[in-house]
Design an enzyme around this catalytic site. Structure first.
Site, PDB file in Angstrom:
ATOM      1  N   GLU A 141      -5.666  -8.781 -24.957  1.00  0.00           N
ATOM      2  CA  GLU A 141      -4.972  -7.502 -24.779  1.00  0.00           C
ATOM      3  C   GLU A 141      -3.546  -7.759 -24.286  1.00  0.00           C
ATOM      4  O   GLU A 141      -3.324  -8.672 -23.485  1.00  0.00           O
ATOM      5  CB  GLU A 141      -5.769  -6.684 -23.750  1.00  0.00           C
ATOM      6  CG  GLU A 141      -5.133  -5.365 -23.338  1.00  0.00           C
ATOM      7  CD  GLU A 141      -5.955  -4.699 -22.220  1.00  0.00           C
ATOM      8  OE1 GLU A 141      -7.174  -4.941 -22.131  1.00  0.00           O
ATOM      9  OE2 GLU A 141      -5.352  -3.953 -21.432  1.00  0.00           O
ATOM     10  N   GLU A 152      -5.889 -10.486 -16.334  1.00  0.00           N
ATOM     11  CA  GLU A 152      -7.346 -10.320 -16.286  1.00  0.00           C
ATOM     12  C   GLU A 152      -8.071 -11.316 -17.182  1.00  0.00           C
ATOM     13  O   GLU A 152      -7.717 -11.465 -18.343  1.00  0.00           O
ATOM     14  CB  GLU A 152      -7.727  -8.904 -16.741  1.00  0.00           C
ATOM     15  CG  GLU A 152      -7.060  -7.817 -15.934  1.00  0.00           C
ATOM     16  CD  GLU A 152      -7.277  -6.428 -16.515  1.00  0.00           C
ATOM     17  OE1 GLU A 152      -8.214  -6.245 -17.310  1.00  0.00           O
ATOM     18  OE2 GLU A 152      -6.491  -5.546 -16.173  1.00  0.00           O
ATOM     19  N   HIS A 200      -2.081  -7.751 -10.515  1.00  0.00           N
ATOM     20  CA  HIS A 200      -3.283  -7.333  -9.790  1.00  0.00           C
ATOM     21  C   HIS A 200      -3.687  -8.315  -8.683  1.00  0.00           C
ATOM     22  O   HIS A 200      -4.718  -8.145  -8.062  1.00  0.00           O
ATOM     23  CB  HIS A 200      -4.460  -7.136 -10.758  1.00  0.00           C
ATOM     24  CG  HIS A 200      -4.346  -5.884 -11.572  1.00  0.00           C
ATOM     25  ND1 HIS A 200      -5.324  -5.438 -12.404  1.00  0.00           N
ATOM     26  CD2 HIS A 200      -3.352  -4.968 -11.657  1.00  0.00           C
ATOM     27  CE1 HIS A 200      -4.947  -4.303 -12.975  1.00  0.00           C
ATOM     28  NE2 HIS A 200      -3.747  -4.011 -12.548  1.00  0.00           N
ATOM     29  N   ASP A 222      -6.631 -10.011 -20.637  1.00  0.00           N
ATOM     30  CA  ASP A 222      -5.535  -9.037 -20.652  1.00  0.00           C
ATOM     31  C   ASP A 222      -4.345  -9.731 -20.013  1.00  0.00           C
ATOM     32  O   ASP A 222      -4.315  -9.951 -18.803  1.00  0.00           O
ATOM     33  CB  ASP A 222      -5.906  -7.768 -19.879  1.00  0.00           C
ATOM     34  CG  ASP A 222      -4.761  -6.748 -19.878  1.00  0.00           C
ATOM     35  OD1 ASP A 222      -3.732  -6.998 -20.553  1.00  0.00           O
ATOM     36  OD2 ASP A 222      -4.891  -5.709 -19.202  1.00  0.00           O
ATOM     37  N   LYS A 230      -7.077   4.864 -22.547  1.00  0.00           N
ATOM     38  CA  LYS A 230      -7.056   5.332 -21.165  1.00  0.00           C
ATOM     39  C   LYS A 230      -6.627   6.802 -21.197  1.00  0.00           C
ATOM     40  O   LYS A 230      -5.452   7.088 -21.432  1.00  0.00           O
ATOM     41  CB  LYS A 230      -6.039   4.529 -20.356  1.00  0.00           C
ATOM     42  CG  LYS A 230      -6.402   3.056 -20.146  1.00  0.00           C
ATOM     43  CD  LYS A 230      -5.179   2.303 -19.611  1.00  0.00           C
ATOM     44  CE  LYS A 230      -5.542   0.941 -19.042  1.00  0.00           C
ATOM     45  NZ  LYS A 230      -4.319   0.133 -18.742  1.00  0.00           N
ATOM     46  N   ASP A 270      -2.399  -2.117 -25.206  1.00  0.00           N
ATOM     47  CA  ASP A 270      -2.551  -1.189 -24.076  1.00  0.00           C
ATOM     48  C   ASP A 270      -1.184  -0.561 -23.795  1.00  0.00           C
ATOM     49  O   ASP A 270      -0.903   0.553 -24.223  1.00  0.00           O
ATOM     50  CB  ASP A 270      -3.120  -1.955 -22.877  1.00  0.00           C
ATOM     51  CG  ASP A 270      -3.116  -1.174 -21.571  1.00  0.00           C
ATOM     52  OD1 ASP A 270      -2.886   0.043 -21.601  1.00  0.00           O
ATOM     53  OD2 ASP A 270      -3.346  -1.782 -20.500  1.00  0.00           O
ATOM     54  N   SER A 306      -0.172  -1.470 -13.348  1.00  0.00           N
ATOM     55  CA  SER A 306       0.694  -2.101 -14.354  1.00  0.00           C
ATOM     56  C   SER A 306       0.871  -1.111 -15.501  1.00  0.00           C
ATOM     57  O   SER A 306       0.428  -1.324 -16.621  1.00  0.00           O
ATOM     58  CB  SER A 306       0.077  -3.413 -14.853  1.00  0.00           C
ATOM     59  OG  SER A 306      -1.206  -3.195 -15.398  1.00  0.00           O
ATOM     60  N   HIS A 311     -11.030   1.924 -17.859  1.00  0.00           N
ATOM     61  CA  HIS A 311     -10.710   2.453 -16.535  1.00  0.00           C
ATOM     62  C   HIS A 311      -9.232   2.196 -16.239  1.00  0.00           C
ATOM     63  O   HIS A 311      -8.509   1.642 -17.071  1.00  0.00           O
ATOM     64  CB  HIS A 311     -11.569   1.743 -15.476  1.00  0.00           C
ATOM     65  CG  HIS A 311     -11.253   0.278 -15.345  1.00  0.00           C
ATOM     66  ND1 HIS A 311     -11.673  -0.508 -14.298  1.00  0.00           N
ATOM     67  CD2 HIS A 311     -10.545  -0.571 -16.153  1.00  0.00           C
ATOM     68  CE1 HIS A 311     -11.238  -1.737 -14.456  1.00  0.00           C
ATOM     69  NE2 HIS A 311     -10.562  -1.807 -15.564  1.00  0.00           N
ATOM     70  N   LYS A 350     -14.179  -1.327 -20.872  1.00  0.00           N
ATOM     71  CA  LYS A 350     -13.580  -2.235 -19.896  1.00  0.00           C
ATOM     72  C   LYS A 350     -13.526  -1.484 -18.581  1.00  0.00           C
ATOM     73  O   LYS A 350     -12.782  -0.508 -18.449  1.00  0.00           O
ATOM     74  CB  LYS A 350     -12.177  -2.592 -20.408  1.00  0.00           C
ATOM     75  CG  LYS A 350     -11.278  -3.254 -19.417  1.00  0.00           C
ATOM     76  CD  LYS A 350      -9.964  -3.633 -20.076  1.00  0.00           C
ATOM     77  CE  LYS A 350      -8.893  -3.674 -18.998  1.00  0.00           C
ATOM     78  NZ  LYS A 350      -7.654  -4.310 -19.403  1.00  0.00           N
ATOM     79  N   GLU A 380      -9.773  -4.495  -9.145  1.00  0.00           N
ATOM     80  CA  GLU A 380     -10.847  -4.185 -10.085  1.00  0.00           C
ATOM     81  C   GLU A 380     -12.100  -5.016  -9.802  1.00  0.00           C
ATOM     82  O   GLU A 380     -12.996  -5.107 -10.636  1.00  0.00           O
ATOM     83  CB  GLU A 380     -10.365  -4.404 -11.523  1.00  0.00           C
ATOM     84  CG  GLU A 380      -9.188  -3.490 -11.851  1.00  0.00           C
ATOM     85  CD  GLU A 380      -8.687  -3.616 -13.279  1.00  0.00           C
ATOM     86  OE1 GLU A 380      -9.198  -4.475 -14.025  1.00  0.00           O
ATOM     87  OE2 GLU A 380      -7.779  -2.855 -13.643  1.00  0.00           O
TER      88      GLU A 380
END
Ligand code: PGA
Ligand code: ZN
Length: 420
Positions: free
Chosen positions: A281, A162, A153, A240, A333, A308, A40, A361, A384, A203
């Site tokens: 997030e 998430e 995801h 998230d 990131k 993010d 994403s 990550h 995270k 994840e």
């Protein structure tokens, strides 16, 4: 000094090609670094160069980026000192010349930048976190563990990407991991008892078919209770939303409705009232600066609001965010920006404004553990890196467990990590 740099094609946790770089120093010692990859991804991220040759890996090969490392970057850096991180990163930025690193590829540049950091630490005979952070490194980060997945995801009907466990009340990192793992196992039993799927996503989080986002949150609170973990005290939750993925021309597609940014903000306010949520997030999309500001105005004194896709670890975008009070934290990131130097600059900038920095990550990872050291080194107190499952996620947690065991000068960040 750097004797040689050699890149090769390896696979990430989704089985897609990525780069590994072996850097050899004049004394014959060598280090290896590996580059992660997102799914994403934000539109403003630095460019991940892929071959687009459909005959190999469906076009996802990275032979061009590897060639750029081996034939352009490596000769230019040969003989430089591995501890000259800033000069080396600057050199690569100039050689590329594009603001999004589209020419050489951010994946090519980052592979070398990471290897240089590892080699610098090695030549100073320091652990990487100490090399990066010096005496400022004093905290083991609170892990934000993604245990329940929706959005891009997962193939289910949950819109929030998430749902994360945050074992903030533990007194050590080791205890935090145990608390999280026991809650994760309790969640698995609950899902099994309800006849829901327990297959895991990229994840390591579960991706069951649930009716709503609230049903997911109820399950997490229930799992904590089942594991004898006190919600709101031992453990809190982080989300998230990855709202860029929900954005349509005229609003956000959320739970079967088209919502305005303002309606989404109202929705978050109710969630924060009803559940022990400490952090959200990407509650809004990557270019919705106006609503980000409204969200921060509404909830910023109560919870952490992390950008993010909004900031993509880019100092210029973070500077705008600070200026407009768009958020109060940034996700970090390294592959969104492409060098270690710019990653550290992004963190410094965020923290100078009193913001939190959450080291992260990507959904496509490798066994590389650099981000664990980065999280300790920059003393940001949060990391995270997925569920307590899947080797590429566990590698980071095991690195942190090892750091904790070997360095008694470090303490677990706990609640302190969320104080601004
Ligand atoms: P990504 O997802 O690595 O696929 O971008 C992680 C995130 O959105 O935080
Ligand atoms: Zn995100």
């Amino acid at each position: 000094a750097i004797r040689s740099i050699h890149a090769m094609e390896i696979l990430d946790s989704r089985g897609n090609p990525t780069l590994a770089v072996q850097l050899e120093l004049a004394d014959g010692s060598a280090v290896v670094s590996r580059v992660p990859s997102g799914a994403s991804t934000g539109a403003h991220e630095a460019v991940e160069l892929r071959d687009h040759d459909k005959a190999r890996y469906g076009g996802k090969g990275v032979l061009k980026a590897i060639d750029h490392v081996n034939t352009i970057i490596a000769p230019a850096l040969k003989g430089m000192s591995a501890t000259d991180q800033v000069a080396i990163d600057q050199r690569m930025i100039e050689m590329d010349g594009d603001p999004q690193k589209a020419r050489l590829g951010a994946n090519a540049i980052l592979s070398v930048s990471l290897a240089v950091a590892a080699a610098g630490a090695h030549s100073r005979r320091q652990p990487l976190y100490r090399y990066l952070g010096g005496l400022n490194a004093a905290l083991l980060p609170v892990p934000l563990l993604n245990v329940l997945n929706g959005g891009a995801h997962a193939d289910n009907n949950v819109d929030i990407q998430e749902f994360m466990l945050v074992p903030v009340g533990a007194s050590t990192f080791r205890e935090a991991m145990q608390m999280a793992q026991e809650t994760y196992q309790a969640l698995k039993s609950l899902l099994q008892a309800k006849g829901l799927r327990t297959a895991v996503g990229d994840e390591g989080g579960f991706a069951p078919d649930l009716e709503s986002n609230r049903e997911a949150l109820d399950l997490l609170v229930e799992a904590m209770e089942k594991a004898h973990v006190k919600p709101g005290e031992d453990m809190v939750l982080a989300l998230d939303v990855a709202a860029t993925e929900l954005k349509k021309d005229d609003g956000y597609q959320f739970e079967g409705q088209l919502l305005t940014g303002m309606q989404l903000i109202d929705y978050y306010q109710l969630l924060v009232r009803d559940y022990p949520i400490i952090s959200i997030e990407d509650g809004l999309s990557e270019d919705d600066w106006d609503h980000w500001q409204l969200l921060t105005d509404r909830l910023g004194d109560r919870i952490q609001l992390v950008g993010d896709d909004l900031f993509v670890t880019n100092p210029e975008r973070i500077a705008r965010g600070i200026d407009e009070a768009s958020a109060n934290a940034v996700l970090i990131k390294p592959n969104q920006i492409g060098t270690v130097t710019e990653t550290l600059e992004a963190i410094r900038l965020a923290r100078s404004a009193g913001w939190n920095a959450v080291v992260s990550h990507r959904s496509g990872e490798t066994e590389d553990t650099m981000i664990a050291d980065l999280a300790v080194g920059v003393n940001g107190g949060q990391i995270k890196t997925g569920a307590p499952a899947r080797g590429e996620r566990i590698a980071k947690y095991n690195r942190l467990l090892t750091i904790e065991q070997s360095d008694s000068a470090l303490t677990y960040a706990g609640w302190e990590a969320f104080r601004r």
